[in-house]
Design an enzyme around this catalytic site. Structure first.
Site, PDB file in Angstrom:
ATOM      1  N   PRO A  10     -13.332 -10.128  -8.670  1.00 15.24           N
ATOM      2  CA  PRO A  10     -12.744 -11.424  -9.017  1.00 15.24           C
ATOM      3  C   PRO A  10     -12.029 -12.101  -7.857  1.00 15.24           C
ATOM      4  CG  PRO A  10     -11.460  -9.647  -9.985  1.00 15.24           C
ATOM      5  CD  PRO A  10     -12.701  -9.025  -9.419  1.00 15.24           C
ATOM      6  N   ASN A  11     -12.218 -13.399  -7.821  1.00 19.07           N
ATOM      7  CA  ASN A  11     -11.567 -14.318  -6.887  1.00 19.07           C
ATOM      8  C   ASN A  11     -12.072 -14.218  -5.456  1.00 19.07           C
ATOM      9  OD1 ASN A  11      -9.809 -15.438  -8.910  1.00 19.07           O
ATOM     10  ND2 ASN A  11      -8.700 -13.502  -8.817  1.00 19.07           N
ATOM     11  N   ARG A  18      -8.505 -19.211  -0.357  1.00 22.73           N
ATOM     12  CA  ARG A  18      -7.490 -18.555  -1.184  1.00 22.73           C
ATOM     13  C   ARG A  18      -6.564 -17.729  -0.303  1.00 22.73           C
ATOM     14  NH1 ARG A  18      -7.957 -13.069  -4.172  1.00 22.73           N
ATOM     15  NH2 ARG A  18      -6.017 -13.061  -5.348  1.00 22.73           N
ATOM     16  N   TYR A  23      -5.703 -13.055   3.062  1.00 20.23           N
ATOM     17  CA  TYR A  23      -7.097 -12.631   3.024  1.00 20.23           C
ATOM     18  C   TYR A  23      -7.941 -13.140   4.185  1.00 20.23           C
ATOM     19  CZ  TYR A  23      -5.655 -11.387  -1.667  1.00 20.23           C
ATOM     20  OH  TYR A  23      -4.984 -10.843  -2.737  1.00 20.23           O
ATOM     21  N   ASN A  74     -15.355  -3.938  -3.385  1.00 20.08           N
ATOM     22  CA  ASN A  74     -14.070  -4.621  -3.329  1.00 20.08           C
ATOM     23  C   ASN A  74     -13.843  -5.151  -4.739  1.00 20.08           C
ATOM     24  OD1 ASN A  74     -11.862  -6.281  -3.037  1.00 20.08           O
ATOM     25  ND2 ASN A  74     -12.517  -7.124  -1.071  1.00 20.08           N
ATOM     26  N   ALA A  77      -8.446  -7.380  -7.988  1.00 21.73           N
ATOM     27  CA  ALA A  77      -7.374  -6.978  -8.898  1.00 21.73           C
ATOM     28  C   ALA A  77      -7.823  -5.951  -9.930  1.00 21.73           C
ATOM     29  CB  ALA A  77      -6.789  -8.207  -9.589  1.00 21.73           C
ATOM     30  N   HIS A  80      -6.637  -2.230  -9.839  1.00 22.33           N
ATOM     31  CA  HIS A  80      -5.346  -1.774 -10.356  1.00 22.33           C
ATOM     32  C   HIS A  80      -5.289  -1.747 -11.874  1.00 22.33           C
ATOM     33  CE1 HIS A  80      -4.659  -2.748  -6.204  1.00 22.33           C
ATOM     34  NE2 HIS A  80      -4.901  -4.015  -6.448  1.00 22.33           N
ATOM     35  N   ASP A  87     -14.786   4.631 -14.723  1.00 21.93           N
ATOM     36  CA  ASP A  87     -15.752   5.406 -15.501  1.00 21.93           C
ATOM     37  C   ASP A  87     -17.192   5.088 -15.093  1.00 21.93           C
ATOM     38  OD1 ASP A  87     -13.719   6.645 -16.921  1.00 21.93           O
ATOM     39  OD2 ASP A  87     -13.961   5.392 -18.714  1.00 21.93           O
ATOM     40  N   GLU A  98     -14.184   2.301  -1.587  1.00 25.23           N
ATOM     41  CA  GLU A  98     -13.274   1.265  -2.088  1.00 25.23           C
ATOM     42  C   GLU A  98     -12.789   0.456  -0.893  1.00 25.23           C
ATOM     43  OE1 GLU A  98      -8.821   0.883  -4.015  1.00 25.23           O
ATOM     44  OE2 GLU A  98      -9.876   2.786  -4.251  1.00 25.23           O
ATOM     45  N   HIS A 100     -10.638  -3.131   0.567  1.00 27.58           N
ATOM     46  CA  HIS A 100      -9.716  -4.255   0.364  1.00 27.58           C
ATOM     47  C   HIS A 100      -9.496  -4.944   1.702  1.00 27.58           C
ATOM     48  CE1 HIS A 100      -8.818  -2.863  -3.651  1.00 27.58           C
ATOM     49  NE2 HIS A 100      -8.756  -1.647  -3.127  1.00 27.58           N
ATOM     50  N   LEU A 101      -9.476  -6.259   1.678  1.00 31.08           N
ATOM     51  CA  LEU A 101      -9.229  -7.032   2.900  1.00 31.08           C
ATOM     52  C   LEU A 101      -7.802  -6.830   3.396  1.00 31.08           C
ATOM     53  CD1 LEU A 101     -11.035 -10.244   1.701  1.00 31.08           C
ATOM     54  CD2 LEU A 101     -11.792  -8.768   3.558  1.00 31.08           C
ATOM     55  N   SER A 102      -6.845  -6.860   2.470  1.00 27.93           N
ATOM     56  CA  SER A 102      -5.445  -6.686   2.833  1.00 27.93           C
ATOM     57  C   SER A 102      -5.053  -5.219   2.673  1.00 27.93           C
ATOM     58  CB  SER A 102      -4.550  -7.569   1.954  1.00 27.93           C
ATOM     59  OG  SER A 102      -4.577  -7.113   0.608  1.00 27.93           O
ATOM     60  N   ARG A 107       1.804  -4.162   0.062  1.00 25.01           N
ATOM     61  CA  ARG A 107       2.022  -5.330  -0.788  1.00 25.01           C
ATOM     62  C   ARG A 107       2.839  -4.950  -2.026  1.00 25.01           C
ATOM     63  NH1 ARG A 107      -3.223  -8.646  -1.573  1.00 25.01           N
ATOM     64  NH2 ARG A 107      -1.666 -10.131  -2.303  1.00 25.01           N
ATOM     65  N   ARG A 111       0.098  -3.113  -6.761  1.00 23.79           N
ATOM     66  CA  ARG A 111      -1.160  -2.973  -6.021  1.00 23.79           C
ATOM     67  C   ARG A 111      -1.325  -1.578  -5.412  1.00 23.79           C
ATOM     68  NH1 ARG A 111      -3.364  -8.157  -5.644  1.00 23.79           N
ATOM     69  NH2 ARG A 111      -1.817  -9.817  -5.699  1.00 23.79           N
TER      70      ARG A 111
END
Length: 144
Positions: A10-11, A18, A23, A74, A77, A80, A87, A98, A100-102, A107, A111
Site C-alpha cells: 500500500p501507498n 509521498r 521515502y 515491501n 504498513a 506491522h 501466513d 522483507e 523497506h525504503l526507510s 521510526r 513500525r
C-alpha cells in the site's frame, strides 16, 4: 531461468511524491526499471506488482509458488499488521526478503514490529531505492 517477484504494498504507488523526506524522490516506475535492469545484468527475470489491497498481495504470493523462485516484498504498513501476509508467505515456502525504503527501526515504535520478519529469509531497510538491488542480490546468493 531464475524468476523473482518484486511485490509492493500500500501507498508505494505514490513514491516520489509521498513524504520524499522519508521515502525519497524515486518513483515506483523508476524502481521497477532499476529492478529490470539489474535482473538483465544477472540474466534473471523479474515481475513487478503493486497493490493497495491486502488480498491482492496474498493472491500474488500464492500465485508465485511454481512460477517464481523468490519474492522481494515491501509490504508497507501491512508489515506491522498482517498476520494473513505472514501466513501466505509461510504457506508457499518460497524465500522472501522483507524490504523497506526507510529504516523502520529508527521510526515510530509501532513500525518496529514486523509480522513478515519471522517468515522472511532476511530484512533490508533504510537504503532507499537501492535496497531493491540489494534484495535481488541477497535472493540470488541464497538461491545459488
Amino acid at each position: 531461468m531464475t524468476s523473482l517477484l518484486i511485490l509492493n504494498g500500500p501507498n508505494l504507488n505514490l513514491l516520489g511524491t509521498r513524504q520524499p523526506e522519508v521515502y525519497g524522490k524515486t518513483t515506483l516506475n523508476d524502481i521497477e526499471a532499476m529492478c529490470a535492469a539489474h535482473a538483465q545484468r544477472l540474466n534473471i527475470r523479474v515481475s513487478c506488482l503493486q497493490s493497495n489491497h491486502e488480498g491482492a498481495l496474498i493472491d500474488a504470493i500464492h500465485a508465485a509458488k511454481g512460477t517464481h523462485d523468490g519474492i522481494v516484498l515491501n509490504a508497507g504498513a501491512f508489515t506491522h499488521t498482517s498476520i494473513a501476509l505472514m501466513d501466505a508467505i509461510a504457506s508457499v515456502e518460497l524465500p522472501v526478503i522483507e524490504l523497506h525504503l526507510s529504516n523502520i527501526h529508527a521510526r515510530e515504535a509501532f513500525r518496529h514490529k514486523s509480522y513478515i520478519a519471522p517468515v522472511a529469509l532476511g530484512q533490508i531497510c533504510g537504503f532507499g531505492a537501492a535496497g531493491y538491488g540489494l534484495a535481488i542480490d541477497a535472493l540470488m546468493a541464497h538461491l545459488s
